[in-house]
Every structure is written in structure tokens, then in C-alpha cells.
Design a protein around this motif. Structure first.
Motif, PDB file in Angstrom:
ATOM      1  N   LEU A 117       0.741  -1.227  -0.076  1.00 41.72           N
ATOM      2  CA  LEU A 117      -0.150   0.042  -0.106  1.00 41.72           C
ATOM      3  C   LEU A 117       0.816   1.188   0.084  1.00 41.72           C
ATOM      4  N   GLY A 118       2.092   1.059   0.716  1.00 40.50           N
ATOM      5  CA  GLY A 118       2.819   2.324   0.665  1.00 40.50           C
ATOM      6  C   GLY A 118       3.901   2.184   1.711  1.00 40.50           C
ATOM      7  N   ALA A 119       4.881   2.886   1.646  1.00 38.05           N
ATOM      8  CA  ALA A 119       6.048   2.625   2.736  1.00 38.05           C
ATOM      9  C   ALA A 119       5.806   3.099   4.144  1.00 38.05           C
ATOM     10  N   THR A 120       6.274   2.665   5.177  1.00 35.45           N
ATOM     11  CA  THR A 120       6.217   3.437   6.475  1.00 35.45           C
ATOM     12  C   THR A 120       7.203   3.262   7.259  1.00 35.45           C
ATOM     13  N   LEU A 121       7.353   4.215   8.393  1.00 32.03           N
ATOM     14  CA  LEU A 121       8.673   4.223   9.327  1.00 32.03           C
ATOM     15  C   LEU A 121       8.050   3.924  10.681  1.00 32.03           C
ATOM     16  N   VAL A 122       8.776   3.036  11.168  1.00 35.16           N
ATOM     17  CA  VAL A 122       8.458   2.516  12.694  1.00 35.16           C
ATOM     18  C   VAL A 122       9.684   2.132  13.298  1.00 35.16           C
ATOM     19  N   PRO A 123       9.487   2.270  14.819  1.00 33.41           N
ATOM     20  CA  PRO A 123      10.738   1.661  15.688  1.00 33.41           C
ATOM     21  C   PRO A 123      10.979   0.208  15.166  1.00 33.41           C
ATOM     22  N   ALA A 124      12.252  -0.090  15.287  1.00 29.53           N
ATOM     23  CA  ALA A 124      12.674  -1.670  14.679  1.00 29.53           C
ATOM     24  C   ALA A 124      11.954  -2.524  15.722  1.00 29.53           C
ATOM     25  N   SER A 125      11.795  -2.142  16.979  1.00 29.54           N
ATOM     26  CA  SER A 125      11.485  -3.328  17.900  1.00 29.54           C
ATOM     27  C   SER A 125       9.815  -3.306  17.717  1.00 29.54           C
ATOM     28  N   ALA A 126       9.125  -2.448  17.044  1.00 29.27           N
ATOM     29  CA  ALA A 126       7.704  -2.730  16.886  1.00 29.27           C
ATOM     30  C   ALA A 126       7.468  -3.775  15.653  1.00 29.27           C
ATOM     31  N   VAL A 127       8.105  -4.175  14.625  1.00 28.65           N
ATOM     32  CA  VAL A 127       7.966  -4.769  13.661  1.00 28.65           C
ATOM     33  C   VAL A 127       7.650  -6.317  14.082  1.00 28.65           C
ATOM     34  N   PRO A 128       6.280  -6.515  13.627  1.00 33.30           N
ATOM     35  CA  PRO A 128       5.749  -7.892  14.245  1.00 33.30           C
ATOM     36  C   PRO A 128       6.647  -9.005  13.440  1.00 33.30           C
ATOM     37  N   ARG A 129       6.609 -10.209  14.287  1.00 31.78           N
ATOM     38  CA  ARG A 129       7.338 -11.279  13.666  1.00 31.78           C
ATOM     39  C   ARG A 129       6.680 -11.692  12.249  1.00 31.78           C
ATOM     40  N   GLY A 130       7.703 -12.161  11.288  1.00 30.36           N
ATOM     41  CA  GLY A 130       7.313 -12.373   9.974  1.00 30.36           C
ATOM     42  C   GLY A 130       7.558 -11.497   9.141  1.00 30.36           C
ATOM     43  N   HIS A 131       7.791 -10.119   9.253  1.00 31.08           N
ATOM     44  CA  HIS A 131       7.857  -9.257   8.431  1.00 31.08           C
ATOM     45  C   HIS A 131       9.383  -8.583   8.271  1.00 31.08           C
ATOM     46  N   GLU A 132      10.330  -9.350   9.022  1.00 24.94           N
ATOM     47  CA  GLU A 132      11.701  -8.653   9.161  1.00 24.94           C
ATOM     48  C   GLU A 132      12.333  -8.609   7.595  1.00 24.94           C
ATOM     49  N   HIS A 133      12.024  -9.293   6.763  1.00 26.28           N
ATOM     50  CA  HIS A 133      12.539  -9.505   5.559  1.00 26.28           C
ATOM     51  C   HIS A 133      12.082  -8.224   4.653  1.00 26.28           C
ATOM     52  N   LEU A 134      11.101  -7.520   5.173  1.00 24.78           N
ATOM     53  CA  LEU A 134      10.721  -6.462   4.347  1.00 24.78           C
ATOM     54  C   LEU A 134      11.020  -4.882   5.251  1.00 24.78           C
ATOM     55  N   VAL A 135      12.154  -5.256   6.178  1.00 25.55           N
ATOM     56  CA  VAL A 135      12.523  -4.014   6.872  1.00 25.55           C
ATOM     57  C   VAL A 135      14.036  -3.701   6.388  1.00 25.55           C
ATOM     58  N   ARG A 136      14.330  -2.316   6.457  1.00 28.11           N
ATOM     59  CA  ARG A 136      15.699  -1.953   6.382  1.00 28.11           C
ATOM     60  C   ARG A 136      15.829  -0.796   6.987  1.00 28.11           C
ATOM     61  N   PRO A 137      17.087  -0.778   7.375  1.00 30.52           N
ATOM     62  CA  PRO A 137      17.534   0.832   8.143  1.00 30.52           C
ATOM     63  C   PRO A 137      17.657   1.571   7.237  1.00 30.52           C
ATOM     64  N   VAL A 138      17.570   2.705   7.357  1.00 31.97           N
ATOM     65  CA  VAL A 138      17.461   3.964   6.664  1.00 31.97           C
ATOM     66  C   VAL A 138      18.602   4.883   6.747  1.00 31.97           C
ATOM     67  N   PHE A 139      19.204   5.657   5.705  1.00 36.51           N
ATOM     68  CA  PHE A 139      20.270   6.710   5.534  1.00 36.51           C
ATOM     69  C   PHE A 139      19.699   7.990   5.189  1.00 36.51           C
ATOM     70  N   PRO A 140      20.006   8.921   6.001  1.00 40.60           N
ATOM     71  CA  PRO A 140      20.573   9.171   7.292  1.00 40.60           C
ATOM     72  C   PRO A 140      19.779   8.315   8.350  1.00 40.60           C
TER      73      PRO A 140
END
Length: 295
Positions: A235-258
Motif C-alpha cells: 500500500l505504501g512505505a512506513t517508518l516505525v521503531p525496529a522493535s515494533a515490527v511484528p514477527r514474520g515481516h523482518e525481510h521487508l524491513v531496512r535501516p535508513v540513511f541518514p
């Protein structure tokens, strides 16, 4: 005035009727009515307006009930402290956590607290708004608040660590090929955002502005898990705290720069009791990240 009268008035306000309040308090209805009438006579004001749908607090009544709630809560804390032994603690602990922060750390700390003090009743509220968190802290309605640091942070706040923010992208998104997503590469990306007065939406909006991005809002949600799931479906991108990512979605998460991080603090009431003191120490023992370096 007595604490019993305060408790009866609060029950009537919450239930909307004397009958329902009496049932909840397990007392006779005439007793509740008598206490409310006596309280109104002593104060010289009308606390409740009688309407066809039930009893509704008046303007004066709402102001009185705010202080009554704080007084009742303080009395409960005092009783719990007085009854606390070396290994036996009985009472109520009210914790409010700002939505999205401490998602991984708080459950572990609360579990350890319950094992140590099994007779302590813990009530946890999740609150998105920084302004409401500040108001609750100032009213003395909370034993402990877990929140992001902000301009109104009290001087006696305890810094626990930092939450690193990550971007969540839909399956197949080209930026998932990178180990770290440069925010400017997301120009034109639609965003799944949060309620307008939430701390999370404030972080997201500021980060995008700092990187010269004007967000296109595709949806607003109230929960971090919902934002992650909707982003995962493209649907779109979102920005959340790393610890709030539910299990099973880690492969869709990336750190950002800056890199983006937010200090997390705990605020305890001025005269902290043994339960909140113990919870604060348990939260300190949880794993928190250090401030994220701007790479």
C-alpha cells in the motif's frame, strides 16, 4: 468528604447510572444515591446532570472528578506501600506506554515484575499522543510512563536507551535489494502514516521533511502493527521503531540513511513506590540500542 464518596462518584460517571454503579461496587443503590447527594450538598454544586439517557457529569463535575481520580489513585498507592513486605507486595500499578516505543522491552520487564510480585495488579494503557502523555504525567494519574523524549520531558526522566527507526516496504520493492535505504530514494513513494497527534507521525513527518520529501499520504492508522502489515502488502512505505515490527515481516524491513533514532525515557511519579521502582530497574536491564550513528 471521603474517599468512598470519591469512588462512588467516579463509578457513577463511568457507568452513567446509579444502578449500574451500585452493581459494580456491590453495594445497595440507595447507598450510592445517598453518598452522591451528600457530596453535592457538602460541595454546594451539582456534579451530575440528570438526562433521559442517564447521569452526565456537569462542567464542574468533570473538574471535580479529575481531582477525585487522582486522590483515589494516591490512596491506593499509599495502601499498597504500607502493606508491602520484603517479598510481598499487594496493590495496583498503572503504566502508560507511548504507542510504538518499548514494544519488545516492556512485556519482558512486566513478566519479570509479575513473577517477583504476583499479587500486584498491573494495568497498561497505550497512548499515541505526546501531549496526552504529558497531561497524564502532570495529573499524577500514572505510576510509570514509557515514552519518547520530547520538548516537555521532565527533568527527572530516566533515559533507557534509543529506538532505531526502520522503513518497511512491500514485497518486491526495488529498495529491498539494498542493505540500507537512502531516504531520498523514496521520493514519490506513498506513505502509510499514523494519527496526526501521535509521536510516531511526528517523527515520520520530520524525517521526510529533513530529507526534502513531501509525503503522499495513502492511509492513516492507529497501530504500528497495522502500518507494517499494510506496507507489506504494497500500500505504501512506513517508518516505525525496529522493535515494533511484528514477527514474520523482518525481510521487508531496512535501516535508513541518514539513520533515525529516538531516545526512550521512563517517567515515574514523584514519590515512587516499590512496584514502579522495581519496574524501572527491570526496564533498565532490557536490551536497548545505543544512539544510532549518522552513517
Amino acid at each position: 468528604m471521603s474517599l468512598r464518596q470519591f469512588e462512588y462518584a467516579l463509578a457513577v460517571a463511568e457507568e452513567g447510572s446509579v444502578t449500574a454503579a451500585a452493581e459494580r461496587l456491590r453495594v445497595a443503590q440507595p447507598s450510592v444515591s445517598q453518598q452522591i447527594r451528600g457530596l453535592e450538598r457538602e460541595l454546594g454544586v451539582e456534579l451530575f446532570a440528570r438526562t433521559p439517557t442517564g447521569l452526565v457529569p456537569t462542567v464542574v463535575g468533570r473538574a471535580f472528578l479529575r481531582d477525585a481520580e487522582a486522590a483515589v489513585h494516591a490512596a491506593r498507592r499509599a495502601r499498597a506501600t504500607a502493606r508491602a513486605g520484603a517479598e510481598e507486595l499487594v496493590g495496583e500499578l498503572v503504566v502508560t506506554v507511548q504507542m510504538g516505543f518499548g514494544t519488545r522491552q516492556l512485556p519482558g520487564a512486566l513478566g519479570a515484575l509479575r513473577r517477583r510480585f504476583p499479587r500486584v495488579e498491573v494495568t497498561v494503557f497505550e497512548e499515541p499522543s505526546s501531549a496526552e502523555m504529558d497531561r497524564l504525567c502532570r495529573r499524577g494519574a500514572l505510576d510509570l510512563a514509557l515514552m519518547a523524549k520530547c520538548e516537555r520531558t521532565p527533568a527527572n526522566a530516566h533515559h533507557l536507551g534509543d529506538e532505531e527507526f526502520v522503513v518497511v516496504l512491500g514485497a518486491g520493492h526495488p529498495q529491498l535489494a539494498a542493505e540500507r535505504v537512502e531516504l531520498r530514494e523514496l521520493a514519490g513513494e506513498p506513505w502509510v502514516r499514523f494519527d496526526r497527534d501521535s509521536a510516531l507521525d511526528g517523527v515520520l513527518l520530520q524525517v521526510l521533511r529533513d530529507n526534502g520529501l513531501t509525503p503522499t499520504t495513502v492511509a492513516r492508522v492507529s497501530q504500528t502493527a497495522t502500518a507494517v502489515r499494510w506496507a507489506a502488502h504494497g500500500l505504501g512505505a512506513t517508518l516505525v521503531p525496529a522493535s515494533a515490527v511484528p514477527r514474520g515481516h523482518e525481510h521487508l524491513v531496512r535501516p535508513v540513511f541518514p539513520a533515525v533514532s529516538q531516545p526512550v525515557i521512563a517517567v515515574v511519579r514523584p514519590v515512587a513506590g516499590p512496584a514502579e521502582t522495581a519496574l524501572l530497574e527491570l526496564l533498565r536491564q532490557e536490551t536497548w540500542s545505543e544512539p544510532v550513528a549518522q552513517r
